[in-house]
Scaffold this motif. Structure first.
Motif, PDB file in Angstrom:
ATOM      1  N   LEU A  13       0.859  -1.183   0.000  1.00  5.54           N
ATOM      2  CA  LEU A  13       0.000   0.000   0.000  1.00  5.54           C
ATOM      3  C   LEU A  13       0.896   1.234   0.000  1.00  5.54           C
ATOM      4  O   LEU A  13       1.611   1.498   0.966  1.00  5.54           O
ATOM      5  CB  LEU A  13      -0.919   0.003   1.226  1.00  5.54           C
ATOM      6  CG  LEU A  13      -1.808  -1.234   1.389  1.00  5.54           C
ATOM      7  CD1 LEU A  13      -2.644  -1.116   2.660  1.00  5.54           C
ATOM      8  CD2 LEU A  13      -2.700  -1.431   0.173  1.00  5.54           C
ATOM      9  N   THR A  28      -8.664   0.034  -1.718  1.00  4.37           N
ATOM     10  CA  THR A  28      -7.882  -1.042  -1.110  1.00  4.37           C
ATOM     11  C   THR A  28      -8.748  -2.261  -0.855  1.00  4.37           C
ATOM     12  O   THR A  28      -8.352  -3.399  -1.166  1.00  4.37           O
ATOM     13  CB  THR A  28      -7.238  -0.552   0.199  1.00  4.37           C
ATOM     14  OG1 THR A  28      -6.393   0.569  -0.069  1.00  4.37           O
ATOM     15  CG2 THR A  28      -6.413  -1.649   0.851  1.00  4.37           C
ATOM     16  N   GLY A  53       2.508  -1.193   4.429  1.00  6.14           N
ATOM     17  CA  GLY A  53       1.991   0.143   4.179  1.00  6.14           C
ATOM     18  C   GLY A  53       3.053   1.204   4.360  1.00  6.14           C
ATOM     19  O   GLY A  53       3.691   1.283   5.417  1.00  6.14           O
ATOM     20  N   GLY A  56       0.037   4.857   3.190  1.00  9.50           N
ATOM     21  CA  GLY A  56      -0.295   3.440   3.096  1.00  9.50           C
ATOM     22  C   GLY A  56      -0.276   2.741   4.439  1.00  9.50           C
ATOM     23  O   GLY A  56      -0.953   1.723   4.627  1.00  9.50           O
TER      24      GLY A  56
END
Length: 249
Positions: A30, A83, A99, A103
């Motif tokens: 992410l 997501t 992340g 993220g």
């Protein structure tokens, strides 16, 4: 490099992605605010996953990279929906979520939405609640007035062109905060943070460490590493963290 693929979200946004078949838990990267899936960390992790035979997913949020929409139309909630759509449509079984910056906030939102699927989480300069604690808290009265009257303000960035921060992003962010209420992360968590990061402070990393509940949560501070966290040493730390929360795989 494989050709970019696309999915459509329930909200009608078109999301670009690259997926690598392999063994699980699937690693999902992410990215950060205004970053895309072609960034150094995302591509490095994909290469590592392919060598290791690991399933891997990277994608662009709407308004980022090859996905539909413009950045100024988006907000934290939209990118959370993106997501969810990517994970639900493209992956099965346990996940290891990585992340970076914004993220990291998205990873925590995903963990809150589907904790039963998360096998582990790695945060790289994770920036939970930054719209409120970073942007809004540091806006001058003049900037707040501009936001109210014009609907957006422009902020300089140390890493790319200025950010356009919209009123919608600020207001939506208040509905997605994770550091004001209990945050249960019932799986291994590794937080990585550079001490020379000018975008996300070490205080933010410590605040997240103190706030969240996890059976196995650790913070690694890397002296002189900046927000990119992308030199050879930092990239090795990321893969070590992924293997660590994956049970050594």
């Amino acid at each position: 490099m494989a050709e970019t693929q696309f999915i459509d979200t329930p909200q009608g946004r078109r999301i670009a992605y690259h997926y690598t078949e392999g063994q699980g838990p699937c690693v999902v990267f992410l990215g950060g605010l205004k970053s895309d899936m072609m960034g150094t960390k995302a591509v490095f992790l994909e290469d590592w996953a392919q060598r290791e035979g690991r399933a891997f997913l990277r994608f662009d949020y709407s308004g980022h990279g090859e996905s539909s929409g413009s950045f100024t139309e988006g907000c934290i909630g939209d990118w959370h929906e993106d997501t969810l759509a990517a994970v639900e449509q493209l992956t099965e079984g346990p996940l290891v979520i990585v992340g970076s910056s914004m993220g990291g906030w998205q990873a925590l939102l995903l963990a809150r939405a589907m904790p039963e699927r998360i096998a582990g989480l790695v945060g790289i300069a994770a920036a939970p609640d930054f719209t409120e604690d970073g942007y809004w808290a540091n806006f001058s009265e003049g900037q707040k007035q501009i936001l109210a009257e014009v609907g957006q303000v422009e902020l300089p960035s140390d890493y790319m062109e200025p950010y356009i921060i919209t009123k919608r992003m600020i207001e939506d962010g208040r509905d997605r905060l994770v550091l004001r209420t209990p945050l249960d992360l019932p799986f291994p968590v590794r937080l990585l943070q550079g001490t020379a990061d000018t975008a996300v402070s070490t205080a933010t990393a410590v605040k997240l460490l103190d706030h969240a509940q996890s059976p196995d949560m650790r913070l690694t501070l890397v002296k002189d590493a900046d927000h990119r966290f992308s030199d050879e040493t930092c990239l090795a730390l990321i893969t070590d963290a992924v293997k660590d929360v994956s049970g050594g795989r």
